[in-house]
Motif scaffolding. Sequence first.
Motif, PDB file in Angstrom:
ATOM      1  N   UNK A 146     -30.871 -15.384 132.570  1.00 47.50           N
ATOM      2  CA  UNK A 146     -31.864 -16.604 133.904  1.00 47.50           C
ATOM      3  C   UNK A 146     -32.470 -17.629 133.328  1.00 47.50           C
ATOM      4  N   UNK A 147     -32.684 -18.521 133.840  1.00 47.40           N
ATOM      5  CA  UNK A 147     -32.940 -19.692 133.449  1.00 47.40           C
ATOM      6  C   UNK A 147     -34.047 -20.370 132.970  1.00 47.40           C
ATOM      7  N   UNK A 148     -34.377 -20.715 131.663  1.00 49.86           N
ATOM      8  CA  UNK A 148     -35.999 -20.831 131.212  1.00 49.86           C
ATOM      9  C   UNK A 148     -36.235 -22.054 131.239  1.00 49.86           C
ATOM     10  N   UNK A 149     -35.464 -23.094 131.000  1.00 50.55           N
ATOM     11  CA  UNK A 149     -36.029 -24.805 131.191  1.00 50.55           C
ATOM     12  C   UNK A 149     -34.647 -25.786 131.226  1.00 50.55           C
ATOM     13  N   UNK A 150     -35.013 -26.599 132.590  1.00 46.92           N
ATOM     14  CA  UNK A 150     -33.394 -27.237 132.312  1.00 46.92           C
ATOM     15  C   UNK A 150     -33.609 -28.849 132.662  1.00 46.92           C
ATOM     16  N   UNK A 151     -32.885 -30.011 132.210  1.00 43.36           N
ATOM     17  CA  UNK A 151     -33.079 -31.629 132.290  1.00 43.36           C
ATOM     18  C   UNK A 151     -31.913 -31.723 132.479  1.00 43.36           C
ATOM     19  N   UNK A 163     -29.229 -26.730 129.509  1.00 44.67           N
ATOM     20  CA  UNK A 163     -30.267 -25.625 129.977  1.00 44.67           C
ATOM     21  C   UNK A 163     -30.667 -24.622 128.733  1.00 44.67           C
ATOM     22  N   UNK A 164     -31.895 -24.369 129.015  1.00 41.85           N
ATOM     23  CA  UNK A 164     -32.483 -23.246 127.890  1.00 41.85           C
ATOM     24  C   UNK A 164     -32.548 -21.675 128.970  1.00 41.85           C
ATOM     25  N   UNK A 165     -31.804 -20.238 128.392  1.00 38.97           N
ATOM     26  CA  UNK A 165     -31.665 -19.373 128.750  1.00 38.97           C
ATOM     27  C   UNK A 165     -32.696 -18.511 128.253  1.00 38.97           C
ATOM     28  N   UNK A 166     -33.018 -17.332 129.469  1.00 40.57           N
ATOM     29  CA  UNK A 166     -33.914 -16.433 128.777  1.00 40.57           C
ATOM     30  C   UNK A 166     -33.191 -14.992 129.173  1.00 40.57           C
ATOM     31  N   UNK A 221     -32.846 -17.294 138.280  1.00 41.89           N
ATOM     32  CA  UNK A 221     -31.006 -17.417 138.389  1.00 41.89           C
ATOM     33  C   UNK A 221     -30.264 -18.207 139.116  1.00 41.89           C
ATOM     34  N   UNK A 222     -30.553 -19.184 139.362  1.00 43.74           N
ATOM     35  CA  UNK A 222     -29.745 -20.427 139.837  1.00 43.74           C
ATOM     36  C   UNK A 222     -29.994 -21.776 138.920  1.00 43.74           C
ATOM     37  N   UNK A 223     -29.135 -22.630 139.346  1.00 42.13           N
ATOM     38  CA  UNK A 223     -29.550 -23.728 139.227  1.00 42.13           C
ATOM     39  C   UNK A 223     -29.649 -25.165 139.568  1.00 42.13           C
ATOM     40  N   UNK A 224     -30.218 -25.343 140.595  1.00 46.18           N
ATOM     41  CA  UNK A 224     -29.652 -26.912 141.936  1.00 46.18           C
ATOM     42  C   UNK A 224     -29.423 -28.698 141.125  1.00 46.18           C
ATOM     43  N   UNK A 225     -28.411 -29.317 140.863  1.00 46.85           N
ATOM     44  CA  UNK A 225     -28.621 -30.823 140.003  1.00 46.85           C
ATOM     45  C   UNK A 225     -27.765 -30.942 141.249  1.00 46.85           C
TER      46      UNK A 225
END
Length: 370
Positions: A53-58, A66-69, A6-10
């Motif tokens: 939601x976030x499926x993957x990130x790089x 970011x790929x979303x689901x 539900x969130x992403x930290x970079x």
Amino acid sequence: MVDSGNALTIASSQKELTFHAIWLRDNSQDPETRSPTNGQRLISLSDIPENISINSASIENNTLKVTFSPEEKTIFYELDWLEKNSYENFKPTQKGWLSSIYKTWDSNLEVIPLEDFNDLQKNKRTLNDWIGGVLKFGFGKITNGPVQSGALFEIVDLFGYVRETNYGRHFEVRTEVNPSNLAYTGLGLQAHTDNPYRDPVPTLQILYCLENSAEGGENMVVDGFSAIQKLKDENLEFFNVLSDYCAKFEYSGEKGVKLSTRKPIIELAPDGELIGIRFNNRSLSAVTDVPFGKMQTWYAAYRRLAEIIDDQRMQVTFKLEPGESFIVDNTRVLHARKGYSGKGSRWLQGCYADKDSLKSIFYSSEDAQT
């Protein structure tokens, strides 16, 4: 990823930043989400799955992927853009805080935004610098304009459009000393903002001089934000009562016109930012939106604010010559004039405009330079 996608930290250049999945998806810059030509959204919030939601990130080459689901949609974000638009560390500040784009002033102001009319017409950089000064200080002056009726419209044409009101596209400020008609009085006017009975108020006012042979009649401007800051520093209760409760302003001076609005004298944004002042004793109606237990305090605060505004140490004074004009941010800067004596006449024309176009020119020019 945090909170089950539900969130992403970079890791940015300075610190770690966290973004919600819904925020990232809503702010996607891809051409299916936002128009490439004007940046406006092409989808509504209901088009985004509620369970996004976030499926993957790089991260690669300063770009976040970011790929979303459940959409299985991949979006790219520039890290610089994410840093600039981070909301994680937003903290509400004390009521009455002022944006850094403003610089408050009093009678000690040494340099005002001042330019030659012809230079403003010919040089876009000169115009942009002058507009930046008007936004910063809330007023500006122009010299060497044409001495002819309607020339004030050429001032507005530099940055925007006339705001037409029941007074028309413009209004006359024509005064004679020892007049045959009392309508052309030479009495002084207390510093005020114009049209507080409108919602919204005209946010810019332009006054253009065509004649000024009378003794006296100098124009004065007062930084309302500076006056409010002074009041707040002196007496927080006074500041609070003028910003917490509405005053009522009315105008019904002509047939078929009755204008009325309820707004605080000190206007704040929901996060406490100081965004406006409405101060005009002539248009203040009966105050009925202040509780009985606060009314004495409200009037004491109103009186003290008026005393600060009337203090000569708050005023910048100048006398317009034919072909000169000035512009004020009518949500911030109060204007006034001194009384007349002797012989002569004074003729100004005025009109209203709005500062959204003023800001548009300035900020679009700033973007073009970066």
